[in-house]
Design an enzyme around this catalytic site. Structure first.
Site, PDB file in Angstrom:
ATOM      1  N   ASN A  47       0.845  -1.200   0.000  1.00 38.15           N
ATOM      2  CA  ASN A  47       0.000   0.000   0.000  1.00 38.15           C
ATOM      3  C   ASN A  47       0.875   1.242   0.000  1.00 38.15           C
ATOM      4  O   ASN A  47       1.932   1.293   0.637  1.00 38.15           O
ATOM      5  CB  ASN A  47      -0.995  -0.003   1.166  1.00 38.15           C
ATOM      6  N   GLU A  49       0.397   5.241   0.548  1.00 41.25           N
ATOM      7  CA  GLU A  49      -0.504   6.309   0.984  1.00 41.25           C
ATOM      8  C   GLU A  49       0.002   7.665   0.511  1.00 41.25           C
ATOM      9  O   GLU A  49       1.115   7.800  -0.019  1.00 41.25           O
ATOM     10  CB  GLU A  49      -0.633   6.274   2.514  1.00 41.25           C
ATOM     11  N   CYS A  58      -4.096   0.624  -2.475  1.00 40.39           N
ATOM     12  CA  CYS A  58      -3.974  -0.599  -1.673  1.00 40.39           C
ATOM     13  C   CYS A  58      -2.916  -1.539  -2.267  1.00 40.39           C
ATOM     14  O   CYS A  58      -2.608  -1.478  -3.459  1.00 40.39           O
ATOM     15  CB  CYS A  58      -5.290  -1.347  -1.637  1.00 40.39           C
ATOM     16  N   GLU A  60      -3.162  -4.777  -2.837  1.00 39.31           N
ATOM     17  CA  GLU A  60      -3.677  -5.711  -3.852  1.00 39.31           C
ATOM     18  C   GLU A  60      -3.659  -5.061  -5.229  1.00 39.31           C
ATOM     19  O   GLU A  60      -3.278  -5.677  -6.231  1.00 39.31           O
ATOM     20  CB  GLU A  60      -5.121  -6.125  -3.542  1.00 39.31           C
ATOM     21  N   CYS A  93     -10.473  -4.897   0.711  1.00 40.27           N
ATOM     22  CA  CYS A  93     -11.488  -3.834   0.606  1.00 40.27           C
ATOM     23  C   CYS A  93     -12.313  -4.003  -0.670  1.00 40.27           C
ATOM     24  O   CYS A  93     -11.947  -4.740  -1.595  1.00 40.27           O
ATOM     25  CB  CYS A  93     -10.838  -2.453   0.677  1.00 40.27           C
ATOM     26  N   CYS A  96     -10.670  -3.086  -4.145  1.00 38.11           N
ATOM     27  CA  CYS A  96      -9.747  -4.123  -4.635  1.00 38.11           C
ATOM     28  C   CYS A  96     -10.508  -5.317  -5.182  1.00 38.11           C
ATOM     29  O   CYS A  96     -10.104  -5.931  -6.177  1.00 38.11           O
ATOM     30  CB  CYS A  96      -8.785  -4.544  -3.524  1.00 38.11           C
TER      31      CYS A  96
HETATM   32  N1  THU Z   1      -5.332  -1.403   2.608  1.00 38.94           N
HETATM   33  C1  THU Z   1      -4.819  -2.254   1.685  1.00 38.94           C
HETATM   34  O1  THU Z   1      -3.685  -2.093   1.221  1.00 38.94           O
HETATM   35  N2  THU Z   1      -5.589  -3.294   1.289  1.00 38.94           N
HETATM   36  C2  THU Z   1      -6.850  -3.554   1.763  1.00 38.94           C
HETATM   37  O2  THU Z   1      -7.522  -4.464   1.282  1.00 38.94           O
HETATM   38  C3  THU Z   1      -7.371  -2.765   2.875  1.00 38.94           C
HETATM   39  C4  THU Z   1      -6.657  -1.510   3.170  1.00 38.94           C
HETATM   40  C5  THU Z   1      -4.500  -0.252   3.032  1.00 38.94           C
HETATM   41  C6  THU Z   1      -4.999   1.072   2.534  1.00 38.94           C
HETATM   42  C7  THU Z   1      -4.455   2.022   3.590  1.00 38.94           C
HETATM   43  O3  THU Z   1      -3.117   2.371   3.235  1.00 38.94           O
HETATM   44  C8  THU Z   1      -4.402   1.194   4.854  1.00 38.94           C
HETATM   45  O4  THU Z   1      -4.480  -0.164   4.436  1.00 38.94           O
HETATM   46  C9  THU Z   1      -5.531   1.484   5.822  1.00 38.94           C
HETATM   47  O5  THU Z   1      -6.761   1.421   5.205  1.00 38.94           O
END
Ligand code: THU
Length: 139
Positions: A47, A49, A58, A60, A93, A96
């Site tokens: 991920n 940000e 994310c 995935e 999520c 994704c």
């Molecule tokens: N996140 C992911 O990388 N994958 C997911 O399926 C759920 C959330 C990340 C996004 C963000 O950087 C952090 O987790 C908190 O939501």
């Protein structure tokens, strides 16, 4: 659909390694993912940000983007392993799941892993029932 335990371990190791590269100073949620192609090739992502929070990507989708960028055709991606540190396996999520449905095969499987033995898994029909697909655009 079953996965060779060796491939599963390889994908989990790649996801754990990718999580180590996570750029997550805001959530401090360090996520990694790895996806494999029917060819045996595998791709990882973490991920990433941003201070403009909505731009966060994310793990995935980072792994799936890496696979497509390397030349994998939509539908060639079969198995994805997600890794989120902690003792509990968390589901992917919704955003994704939509991207997985478009880029992964109809018989694809997704696993979520963590630092304990807890593992969760979903088939394509389970991770996104009644999907909006490219076929939905045919009028
Ligand atoms: N996140 C992911 O990388 N994958 C997911 O399926 C759920 C959330 C990340 C996004 C963000 O950087 C952090 O987790 C908190 O939501």
């Amino acid at each position: 659909m079953t996965i060779d335990p060796e491939l599963f371990d390889r994908l989990k190791a790649m996801a754990v390694s990718a999580a180590g590269h996570s750029h997550s100073p805001y959530s401090r949620f360090r996520v990694g993912a790895a996806v494999s192609s029917v060819s045996g090739a595998a791709y990882s992502g973490c991920n990433v940000e941003n201070a403009s929070f909505g731009l966060t990507q994310c793990a995935e989708r980072a792994a799936l983007t890496a696979a497509v960028s390397a030349g994998e055709a939509p539908g060639s991606l079969q198995f994805l392993v997600l890794y989120i540190p902690g003792t509990e396996a968390h589901p992917p999520c919704g955003a994704c799941r939509q991207v997985m449905r478009e880029l992964m095969s109809e018989d694809s499987m997704v696993w979520s892993t963590c630092d304990s033995e807890d593992v969760r898994s979903w088939s394509a029909a389970e991770y996104l029932p009644d999907p909006f697909t490219p076929e939905s655009l045919q009028r």
